[in-house]
Design a protein around this motif. Structure first.
Motif, PDB file in Angstrom:
ATOM      1  N   PRO A 134     -26.383  27.594-121.733  1.00  0.00           N
ATOM      2  CA  PRO A 134     -27.370  26.709-121.113  1.00  0.00           C
ATOM      3  C   PRO A 134     -26.820  26.023-119.866  1.00  0.00           C
ATOM      4  N   GLY A 135     -27.620  26.074-118.804  1.00  0.00           N
ATOM      5  CA  GLY A 135     -27.233  25.442-117.552  1.00  0.00           C
ATOM      6  C   GLY A 135     -26.458  26.334-116.606  1.00  0.00           C
ATOM      7  N   ALA A 136     -26.151  27.564-117.035  1.00  0.00           N
ATOM      8  CA  ALA A 136     -25.351  28.453-116.189  1.00  0.00           C
ATOM      9  C   ALA A 136     -26.155  29.042-115.057  1.00  0.00           C
ATOM     10  N   GLY A 137     -27.464  29.179-115.246  1.00  0.00           N
ATOM     11  CA  GLY A 137     -28.318  29.809-114.255  1.00  0.00           C
ATOM     12  C   GLY A 137     -28.865  31.125-114.757  1.00  0.00           C
ATOM     13  N   CYS A 138     -29.853  31.667-114.040  1.00  0.00           N
ATOM     14  CA  CYS A 138     -30.485  32.935-114.417  1.00  0.00           C
ATOM     15  C   CYS A 138     -30.216  33.962-113.324  1.00  0.00           C
ATOM     16  N   SER A 139     -29.346  34.913-113.619  1.00  0.00           N
ATOM     17  CA  SER A 139     -28.982  35.934-112.636  1.00  0.00           C
ATOM     18  C   SER A 139     -30.151  36.844-112.291  1.00  0.00           C
ATOM     19  N   ALA A 140     -31.090  36.989-113.219  1.00  0.00           N
ATOM     20  CA  ALA A 140     -32.199  37.925-112.999  1.00  0.00           C
ATOM     21  C   ALA A 140     -33.163  37.455-111.916  1.00  0.00           C
ATOM     22  N   LEU A 141     -33.202  36.164-111.660  1.00  0.00           N
ATOM     23  CA  LEU A 141     -34.158  35.638-110.679  1.00  0.00           C
ATOM     24  C   LEU A 141     -34.012  36.318-109.322  1.00  0.00           C
ATOM     25  N   GLU A 142     -32.788  36.538-108.898  1.00  0.00           N
ATOM     26  CA  GLU A 142     -32.533  37.165-107.602  1.00  0.00           C
ATOM     27  C   GLU A 142     -31.838  38.512-107.764  1.00  0.00           C
ATOM     28  N   GLY A 143     -31.791  39.013-108.976  1.00  0.00           N
ATOM     29  CA  GLY A 143     -31.043  40.228-109.229  1.00  0.00           C
ATOM     30  C   GLY A 143     -31.920  41.409-109.571  1.00  0.00           C
ATOM     31  N   LEU A 144     -31.392  42.268-110.447  1.00  0.00           N
ATOM     32  CA  LEU A 144     -32.109  43.475-110.870  1.00  0.00           C
ATOM     33  C   LEU A 144     -33.102  43.077-111.956  1.00  0.00           C
ATOM     34  N   ASN A 145     -34.304  42.725-111.518  1.00  0.00           N
ATOM     35  CA  ASN A 145     -35.297  42.154-112.437  1.00  0.00           C
ATOM     36  C   ASN A 145     -36.482  43.076-112.663  1.00  0.00           C
ATOM     37  N   ARG A 146     -36.252  44.371-112.600  1.00  0.00           N
ATOM     38  CA  ARG A 146     -37.336  45.347-112.756  1.00  0.00           C
ATOM     39  C   ARG A 146     -38.063  45.198-114.090  1.00  0.00           C
ATOM     40  N   ASN A 147     -37.340  44.814-115.128  1.00  0.00           N
ATOM     41  CA  ASN A 147     -37.943  44.697-116.459  1.00  0.00           C
ATOM     42  C   ASN A 147     -38.335  43.263-116.815  1.00  0.00           C
ATOM     43  N   ALA A 148     -38.287  42.362-115.860  1.00  0.00           N
ATOM     44  CA  ALA A 148     -38.486  40.941-116.143  1.00  0.00           C
ATOM     45  C   ALA A 148     -39.945  40.598-116.435  1.00  0.00           C
ATOM     46  N   ALA A 149     -40.137  39.395-116.943  1.00  0.00           N
ATOM     47  CA  ALA A 149     -41.455  38.911-117.352  1.00  0.00           C
ATOM     48  C   ALA A 149     -42.368  38.698-116.151  1.00  0.00           C
ATOM     49  N   ILE A 150     -43.658  38.914-116.395  1.00  0.00           N
ATOM     50  CA  ILE A 150     -44.684  38.604-115.392  1.00  0.00           C
ATOM     51  C   ILE A 150     -45.637  37.522-115.901  1.00  0.00           C
ATOM     52  N   LEU A 151     -45.465  37.101-117.150  1.00  0.00           N
ATOM     53  CA  LEU A 151     -46.273  36.045-117.751  1.00  0.00           C
ATOM     54  C   LEU A 151     -45.358  35.084-118.513  1.00  0.00           C
ATOM     55  N   GLY A 152     -45.633  33.795-118.425  1.00  0.00           N
ATOM     56  CA  GLY A 152     -44.947  32.805-119.238  1.00  0.00           C
ATOM     57  C   GLY A 152     -43.508  32.526-118.888  1.00  0.00           C
ATOM     58  N   ALA A 153     -43.018  33.028-117.753  1.00  0.00           N
ATOM     59  CA  ALA A 153     -41.618  32.824-117.380  1.00  0.00           C
ATOM     60  C   ALA A 153     -41.420  31.441-116.761  1.00  0.00           C
ATOM     61  N   SER A 154     -40.160  31.075-116.551  1.00  0.00           N
ATOM     62  CA  SER A 154     -39.844  29.811-115.886  1.00  0.00           C
ATOM     63  C   SER A 154     -38.727  30.049-114.886  1.00  0.00           C
TER      64      SER A 154
END
Length: 316
Positions: A134-154
């Motif tokens: 917790p608090g480390a950050g989300c690498s997927a936000l600016e990374g390889l996010n091809r499989n990432a959420a399109i609903l309900g994300a933050s």
């Protein structure tokens, strides 16, 4: 893998107590997800409580005409049950789509509900991940996010829930029974089991520490067609890009959010007489991409239209 101690539970109450009393203990059922996470240094339990042999694998009729499925029933057992195949084909289809026969033979219903995301950054301990730390950050936000959420994300997490079975259960309006630390059993729905990431994506479910899922309950089979559709890059050894379960007039989406996503807007549109295309567009109107996963909005829309049309045609 780090050292750990092990015990085989003899009853559900003692298993719950053992995990409730030890913040570093975890339940072990089929082990298809937990053991991988331990080997990869993502999970670090110091004590495992094996619940896989508890007498919680029966599939039983309920007084209202539904089914109660024990949490230790294997995915193979559920998918092969004649009552499930006849009355809830969408569930059997989803389970078969969810993994190889070897995995289905080991994976349990309870464990399937509790499996964690397959986000590549969650599995890469060299990269920041708010779920792992917790608090480390989300690498997927600016990374390889091809499989990432399109609903309900933050802004703290855009990971998706990987379960196929849960998508079908959500469309069917299934419930969950869980034993608490006091030995009481409480009920919640599959749709409410997983929590939105918000700013605490490491808190993934509504279960308290030590609570054990003991069963899943299915209401009477819905009227209308049942269909499960899944899109993925290849037919095996690849997670879903988008999944759709239709059970009568109820719809759930998978691979698009932190949980199986009940498509209430699409359901309302269909109930109002709108077309499958209009229903799908209503549900995906709030979808947001993170760059490389923009294609998932159109893909999920088309998959939803196809699944609804197939179900309305009476095919499953």
């Amino acid at each position: 893998m780090r050292p750990f101690t092990y015990e085989r539970a003899t009853d559900a109450a003692s298993a719950v107590k053992a995990v409730s009393d030890n913040p570093n203990a975890r339940f072990l059922a089929g082990g298809t997800n937990l053991l991988d996470l331990m080997k990869l240094e993502i999970e670090h339990p110091t004590h495992l409580v094996d619940v896989g042999r508890l007498p919680l694998a029966a599939i039983e009729e309920t007084a209202d005409g539904g089914l109660r499925i024990g949490a230790m029933a294997t995915n193979s057992q559920v998918a092969a049950d004649p009552r499930v195949r006849a009355r809830y084909p969408v569930l059997a289809q989803a389970i078969i789509h969810g993994g190889s026969p070897q995995l289905r033979n080991k994976a349990t219903v309870g464990g399937n509900l509790m499996q964690r995301t397959r986000c590549a950054y969650f599995y890469d301990t060299t990269k920041p991940c708010n779920k792992r730390q917790p608090g480390a950050g989300c690498s997927a936000l600016e990374g390889l996010n091809r499989n990432a959420a399109i609903l309900g994300a933050s802004e703290h997490c855009i990971a998706t829930n990987p379960s196929d079975m849960s998508v079908a259960l959500t469309a069917l309006g299934a419930g969950v029974e869980a034993m608490t630390a006091t030995g009481a059993v409480r009920a919640l729905t599959v749709a409410d089991l997983h929590l939105a990431p918000g700013d605490t994506p490491h808190i993934e479910t509504a279960l308290s520490a030590g609570e054990l899922i003991t069963a899943v309950t299915l209401p009477p089979a819905p009227t209308g067609g049942q269909v499960y559709r899944k899109a993925r890059d290849r037919a095996s050894y690849a997670g879903g890009l988008a999944m759709v379960a239709v059970a009568g007039g109820q719809i759930a989406l998978g691979g698009v959010a932190y949980k199986p996503w009940r498509a209430l807007k699409a359901e309302a549109a269909l109930a109002a007489g709108q077309t499958p295309a209009a229903a799908a567009e209503a549900e995906l109107a709030d979808a947001r991409d993170s760059g490389r996963n923009a294609f998932k909005i159109a893909l999920t829309t088309r998959l939803t239209v196809a699944a609804i049309a197939q179900a309305q045609g009476g095919k499953s």
